[in-house]
Write an enzyme that holds these catalytic residues in place. Sequence first.
Site, PDB file in Angstrom:
ATOM      1  N   ARG A 180     -45.850  22.214  22.095  1.00 15.49           N
ATOM      2  CA  ARG A 180     -46.625  22.150  20.848  1.00 15.49           C
ATOM      3  C   ARG A 180     -48.121  22.251  21.144  1.00 15.49           C
ATOM      4  NH1 ARG A 180     -44.924  17.517  16.805  1.00 15.49           N
ATOM      5  NH2 ARG A 180     -45.792  16.125  18.359  1.00 15.49           N
ATOM      6  N   LYS A 221     -51.103  18.489  31.638  1.00 18.43           N
ATOM      7  CA  LYS A 221     -50.889  17.360  32.550  1.00 18.43           C
ATOM      8  C   LYS A 221     -49.595  16.679  32.100  1.00 18.43           C
ATOM      9  CE  LYS A 221     -50.966  13.548  33.391  1.00 18.43           C
ATOM     10  NZ  LYS A 221     -49.606  13.006  33.699  1.00 18.43           N
ATOM     11  N   GLU A 252     -45.354  12.171  34.777  1.00 17.22           N
ATOM     12  CA  GLU A 252     -44.859  12.140  36.153  1.00 17.22           C
ATOM     13  C   GLU A 252     -43.331  11.953  36.221  1.00 17.22           C
ATOM     14  OE1 GLU A 252     -47.183  10.448  34.671  1.00 17.22           O
ATOM     15  OE2 GLU A 252     -47.420   8.379  35.390  1.00 17.22           O
ATOM     16  N   GLY A 301     -48.845   9.816  23.939  1.00 22.36           N
ATOM     17  CA  GLY A 301     -48.378   8.769  24.836  1.00 22.36           C
ATOM     18  C   GLY A 301     -48.620   7.415  24.196  1.00 22.36           C
ATOM     19  N   SER A 302     -48.778   6.406  25.036  1.00 23.83           N
ATOM     20  CA  SER A 302     -48.886   5.048  24.512  1.00 23.83           C
ATOM     21  C   SER A 302     -50.259   4.811  23.883  1.00 23.83           C
ATOM     22  CB  SER A 302     -48.677   4.049  25.652  1.00 23.83           C
ATOM     23  OG  SER A 302     -49.682   4.226  26.629  1.00 23.83           O
ATOM     24  N   THR A 303     -50.296   3.865  22.948  1.00 26.80           N
ATOM     25  CA  THR A 303     -51.556   3.516  22.281  1.00 26.80           C
ATOM     26  C   THR A 303     -52.554   2.967  23.297  1.00 26.80           C
ATOM     27  OG1 THR A 303     -50.478   3.158  20.172  1.00 26.80           O
ATOM     28  CG2 THR A 303     -52.547   1.999  20.502  1.00 26.80           C
ATOM     29  N   GLY A 356     -54.049   5.909  25.200  1.00 30.05           N
ATOM     30  CA  GLY A 356     -54.832   6.730  24.268  1.00 30.05           C
ATOM     31  C   GLY A 356     -56.169   6.079  23.929  1.00 30.05           C
ATOM     32  N   GLU A 376     -51.872  11.228  19.684  1.00 26.99           N
ATOM     33  CA  GLU A 376     -50.571  10.937  19.059  1.00 26.99           C
ATOM     34  C   GLU A 376     -49.993   9.785  19.857  1.00 26.99           C
ATOM     35  OE1 GLU A 376     -49.900  12.467  16.416  1.00 26.99           O
ATOM     36  OE2 GLU A 376     -51.011  14.338  16.572  1.00 26.99           O
ATOM     37  N   CYS A 393     -41.549   8.035  19.279  1.00 32.84           N
ATOM     38  CA  CYS A 393     -42.606   7.330  18.545  1.00 32.84           C
ATOM     39  C   CYS A 393     -42.330   7.327  17.039  1.00 32.84           C
ATOM     40  CB  CYS A 393     -43.972   7.933  18.860  1.00 32.84           C
ATOM     41  SG  CYS A 393     -43.968   9.710  18.718  1.00 32.84           S
TER      42      CYS A 393
HETATM   43  P1  ADP Z   1     -45.479   5.947  28.386  1.00 34.02           P
HETATM   44  O1  ADP Z   1     -45.723   4.475  28.365  1.00 34.02           O
HETATM   45  O2  ADP Z   1     -44.654   6.440  27.283  1.00 34.02           O
HETATM   46  O3  ADP Z   1     -45.082   6.491  29.734  1.00 34.02           O
HETATM   47  P2  ADP Z   1     -48.177   6.707  28.861  1.00 34.02           P
HETATM   48  O4  ADP Z   1     -49.249   6.600  27.846  1.00 34.02           O
HETATM   49  O5  ADP Z   1     -48.215   5.791  30.039  1.00 34.02           O
HETATM   50  O6  ADP Z   1     -46.841   6.594  28.037  1.00 34.02           O
HETATM   51  O7  ADP Z   1     -48.084   8.190  29.420  1.00 34.02           O
HETATM   52  C1  ADP Z   1     -48.275   9.334  28.646  1.00 34.02           C
HETATM   53  C2  ADP Z   1     -49.056  10.353  29.445  1.00 34.02           C
HETATM   54  O8  ADP Z   1     -50.324   9.801  29.766  1.00 34.02           O
HETATM   55  C3  ADP Z   1     -48.414  10.748  30.770  1.00 34.02           C
HETATM   56  O9  ADP Z   1     -48.668  12.121  31.008  1.00 34.02           O
HETATM   57  C4  ADP Z   1     -49.165   9.884  31.767  1.00 34.02           C
HETATM   58  O10 ADP Z   1     -49.210  10.435  33.070  1.00 34.02           O
HETATM   59  C5  ADP Z   1     -50.550   9.872  31.155  1.00 34.02           C
HETATM   60  N1  ADP Z   1     -51.366   8.713  31.567  1.00 34.02           N
HETATM   61  C6  ADP Z   1     -50.953   7.478  31.917  1.00 34.02           C
HETATM   62  N2  ADP Z   1     -52.009   6.693  32.231  1.00 34.02           N
HETATM   63  C7  ADP Z   1     -53.112   7.451  32.081  1.00 34.02           C
HETATM   64  C8  ADP Z   1     -54.519   7.219  32.229  1.00 34.02           C
HETATM   65  N3  ADP Z   1     -54.983   6.036  32.600  1.00 34.02           N
HETATM   66  N4  ADP Z   1     -55.368   8.236  31.958  1.00 34.02           N
HETATM   67  C9  ADP Z   1     -54.900   9.421  31.542  1.00 34.02           C
HETATM   68  N5  ADP Z   1     -53.600   9.720  31.384  1.00 34.02           N
HETATM   69  C10 ADP Z   1     -52.708   8.744  31.640  1.00 34.02           C
END
Ligand code: ADP
Length: 479
Positions: free
Chosen positions: A158, A173, A176, A227-229, A232, A249, A283
């Site tokens: 998307r 990116k 992982e 990803g997570s709040t 973000g 998001e 989500c």
């Molecule tokens: P979840 O808890 O669902 O794994 P995350 O927010 O940790 O969600 O991860 C979502 C994305 O954000 C992944 O691609 C992860 O590698 C990336 N990510 C995690 N931590 C960081 C950070 N500190 N800075 C930037 N990107 C991050």
Amino acid sequence: MPDTAAATLLIDGRWQSAPATFDVVDPASLAVLGQAADAGPEQARDALAAAARAARGWADTDPETRSGHLRAAAAGIRARQGELAALLSRENGKPLAEANGELAGAARMLEWAAEEGRRAYGRVTPANAAGPGLVLRAPVGPVLAITPWNFPASMLIRKVGLALAAGCPVIAKPAEQTPLIATALLEIVQDTGLPNGVLQSLTTTRPAELVGALLADRRLRKVSFTGSTEVGLGLLRQTGDILRRTSLEMGGHSPAIVFEDADLEAAAAGVVTGKFFNAGQSCTAVNRLYVHESVRDDLLSLIEKKTAALKVGRGDAEDTNIGPLIDEAGLAKVENQVADAVGKGARVLVGGNRWTDSALPGHFFEPTVLADVTPDMLISHEETFGPVLAVATFRTDDEAVELANATDYGLAAYVFGTDLRRIWRTLDRLDFGVFGVNDPAPVRPELPFGGQKNSGQEREGGAEGIDAYTETKAVALRF
Ligand code: ADP
């Protein structure tokens, strides 16, 4: 095309590996599926330099040509859908049918982006004494697309599709946990003959370090994050004195309201799908069910039956409805929420425990329904990201709206009923960005996706999806 197993970095048109690699693990069996390259700040800087070099040329490429790449990529995904779905299911754990649906959705999203990119119209304003005005839209420039593991194909595609359609180079990116499906998909996009530097991909176990290096560079013009709040909001805090466009998001805590005039069979099926899709790791997953007290028992007996019939197992085993959670931390969070709720008086109607099988050491939890849930329980305000449905009742519509809005999140909300006037009034008063009315799957390419409050900002999909990758230029003409 990557020629060695861990050559998962795409920089300036070339697939490459890195000095270090990391293992990718099947969350059902815990077996190692493969390796990915572990990129660091050095590769990030190379990727951004390549994207910056490619930006002018890609912006100048006519939209029809850009659309052609995206349509070809969609066809490429469709042609290899079965093989890609098997990989997605193994790497993420989701049922094969869901993996197939996600990939079909990704192809449709690319087609939407291809169409919508050609319609990034501006405006002409009425002439005043000097002359008319123009509103133009220009690509924002190099974009960083950070994506999660729960929908590793659709979230990635998307962002990549909409950004490329709008004329922006992208640095992807991927998460992982799921770098292999991301690499396979980006290979298809790259192989449509994209010019060097238009698309890069960086797999890493050090996202904070790698992303930090990119955020420190003014040439990066946009971040699109799913990803997570927590992460973000951290990205916003890191902005410092470089202002750039940021789409977020993030988490959700979706309510589903079931009115007493709903078709209860359809509502039960909708809630069960909305809750247990992707083992609840979405989500937009239904987290809280608010049912009118007069139909509670009827609805719950239908939900109980449907939930008890769900089959837990490997995603690629026949008939599996619920795969593993992604990791131990996810499982522990779910377990903690259930223990907290039961400790405060919730009743377990179905499930409630870890699911075990001697052949599958992965992170499984039984599909679970909790009744008599109250606002003081963790599950009433913390995102679950697992297969647990929390049920409470309401008497009046006002009470339903108040309960549903009592959260810091504002992504998706669901309403089941037949009285259109009542549904309309309810939608109007709910503080969410995406609604499913008698529909547990409200995400469509044609609709803008995104949330209010701590669920995010900006939108993906719809015409708004292209807007998110363009800047506005206002031009005053004097003749
Ligand atoms: P979840 O808890 O669902 O794994 P995350 O927010 O940790 O969600 O991860 C979502 C994305 O954000 C992944 O691609 C992860 O590698 C990336 N990510 C995690 N931590 C960081 C950070 N500190 N800075 C930037 N990107 C991050």
